[in-house]
Structures are given as structure tokens and as C-alpha cells.
Design a protein around this motif. Structure first.
Motif, short mmCIF file in Angstrom:
data_model
loop_
_atom_site.label_atom_id
_atom_site.label_comp_id
_atom_site.label_asym_id
_atom_site.label_seq_id
_atom_site.Cartn_x
_atom_site.Cartn_y
_atom_site.Cartn_z
N THR A 94 0.83 -1.20 0.00
CA THR A 94 0.00 0.00 0.00
C THR A 94 0.87 1.25 0.00
OG1 THR A 94 -1.63 -1.23 1.31
CG2 THR A 94 -1.88 1.17 1.20
N SER A 95 0.75 2.03 -1.05
CA SER A 95 1.52 3.27 -1.16
C SER A 95 1.16 4.23 -0.05
CB SER A 95 1.23 3.92 -2.52
OG SER A 95 1.61 5.28 -2.52
N ASP A 96 2.18 4.82 0.59
CA ASP A 96 1.91 5.82 1.63
C ASP A 96 1.15 7.01 1.05
OD1 ASP A 96 3.38 4.12 3.19
OD2 ASP A 96 4.90 5.60 3.78
N ALA A 97 1.39 7.30 -0.23
CA ALA A 97 0.78 8.46 -0.87
C ALA A 97 -0.41 8.07 -1.75
CB ALA A 97 1.83 9.20 -1.72
N ALA A 98 -0.95 6.88 -1.54
CA ALA A 98 -2.11 6.40 -2.27
C ALA A 98 -1.87 6.30 -3.77
CB ALA A 98 -3.34 7.27 -1.98
N ALA A 99 -0.62 6.07 -4.17
CA ALA A 99 -0.31 5.91 -5.60
C ALA A 99 -0.73 4.53 -6.10
CB ALA A 99 1.18 6.14 -5.84
N TRP A 100 -0.76 3.57 -5.20
CA TRP A 100 -1.26 2.23 -5.53
C TRP A 100 -1.69 1.55 -4.25
CZ3 TRP A 100 3.93 3.09 -4.81
CH2 TRP A 100 4.62 2.23 -3.93
N GLY A 101 -2.46 0.50 -4.40
CA GLY A 101 -2.89 -0.23 -3.22
C GLY A 101 -3.36 -1.61 -3.63
N SER A 102 -2.71 -2.61 -3.12
CA SER A 102 -3.09 -3.98 -3.46
C SER A 102 -4.29 -4.39 -2.60
CB SER A 102 -1.93 -4.94 -3.19
OG SER A 102 -1.82 -5.23 -1.81
N PRO A 103 -5.01 -5.41 -3.05
CA PRO A 103 -5.97 -6.04 -2.14
C PRO A 103 -5.20 -6.84 -1.10
CG PRO A 103 -5.85 -7.25 -4.20
CD PRO A 103 -4.98 -6.02 -4.37
N PHE A 104 -5.90 -7.45 -0.17
CA PHE A 104 -5.23 -8.33 0.78
C PHE A 104 -4.71 -9.54 0.02
CE2 PHE A 104 -7.30 -5.52 3.61
CZ PHE A 104 -6.60 -5.57 4.80
#
Ligand SMILES: [Cu+2]
Length: 138
Positions: A94-104
Motif C-alpha cells: 500500500t503506497s503511503d501516498a495512495a499511488a497504488w494499493g493492493s488487495p489483501f
């Protein structure tokens, strides 16, 4: 001369071991779906598209991103794979800056993100905030 002979012998042994490992990967491949970890090991087929020349692979194991810092060129697709044994909590990238985010990501699951512009990108795991990593695009 003896020294050179030893070096060549070591090289031959290393090559032979690499061939054995590659054969093991192929025979362990059951299907083209998620890569199932066995006894906490990641088994990645030798012909996996994840191992492309411009790709980077980050293993998640022992509640850590390995390697914790990856350096790639712009346009590189980075793939995370959860290498934990079955039964361990799912992780995220999970990007700290919300640049990307995987599912679990359950053990064996993968997630990929392509990095365009240069920069330094910190990320973490949502359920385990102590798990941190950095992708440096340069
Ligand atoms: Cu985690």
C-alpha cells in the motif's frame, strides 16, 4: 594452475546446481494460476512472465518486504508475491501516498504495479504498519 582448476570446478558445480533448481521449478509447477508457497518457499516457474527482463520482484515473507528497497527504471512493473506459509495473515502493498494499493494478498497471491515517473515511493502493509518498503524509480 591448481587455483584456476578449482575455480572452474566451482563454476561447474554452481551451473549444475542452477540447472537442478530450474528443473525443480518446472516440475513443481502445477498450473498457471497463483504461485502456491510450499513450506514457506516461493516457487516461481522459470518461464513466469513475472520474471521479465524489466520486471522487479519483491517477496513478502517473515512479515517483511524483501528486498526492502528496490531500484528500477521508469516504466518498470514491480510485482509483490506473498511467500508466507499457509495460515499466516494476508499482507498488502500500500503506497503511503495512495499511488497504488493492493488487495489483501493471501499466501501465494501476487500484485503488480507499473511505475511511470521517477521518484521515491514509500509503502507499507495495512494490517502490519511496521512492514515498510521503498521503490526508487530512477
Ligand atoms: Cu503484512
Amino acid at each position: 594452475m591448481t587455483r584456476a582448476g578449482l575455480d572452474i570446478g566451482s563454476l561447474a558445480a554452481a551451473v549444475a546446481m542452477a540447472v537442478v533448481l530450474a528443473a525443480g521449478c518446472v516440475s513443481d509447477r502445477v498450473h498457471d494460476g497463483p504461485i502456491a508457497p510450499a513450506s514457506g518457499e516461493c516457487r516461481i516457474p522459470v518461464n513466469s512472465p513475472l520474471l521479465g527482463a524489466t520486471g522487479a520482484l519483491v517477496a513478502i515473507r517473515g512479515f517483511a518486504f524483501q528486498p526492502g528497497v528496490v531500484r528500477v527504471k521508469p516504466g518498470t512493473t514491480v510485482t509483490w508475491i506473498n511467500c508466507e506459509p499457509d495460515g499466516i495473515d494476508a499482507h498488502t502493498s500500500t503506497s503511503d501516498a495512495a499511488a497504488w494499493g493492493s488487495p489483501f494478498l493471501a499466501p501465494g497471491a501476487t500484485y503488480s504495479h507499473t511505475f511511470g515517473a521517477a521518484g521515491s515511493f514509500d509503502y507499507h502493509c495495512i494490517p502490519h504498519p511496521f512492514m515498510r518498503g521503498i521503490v526508487i524509480v530512477e
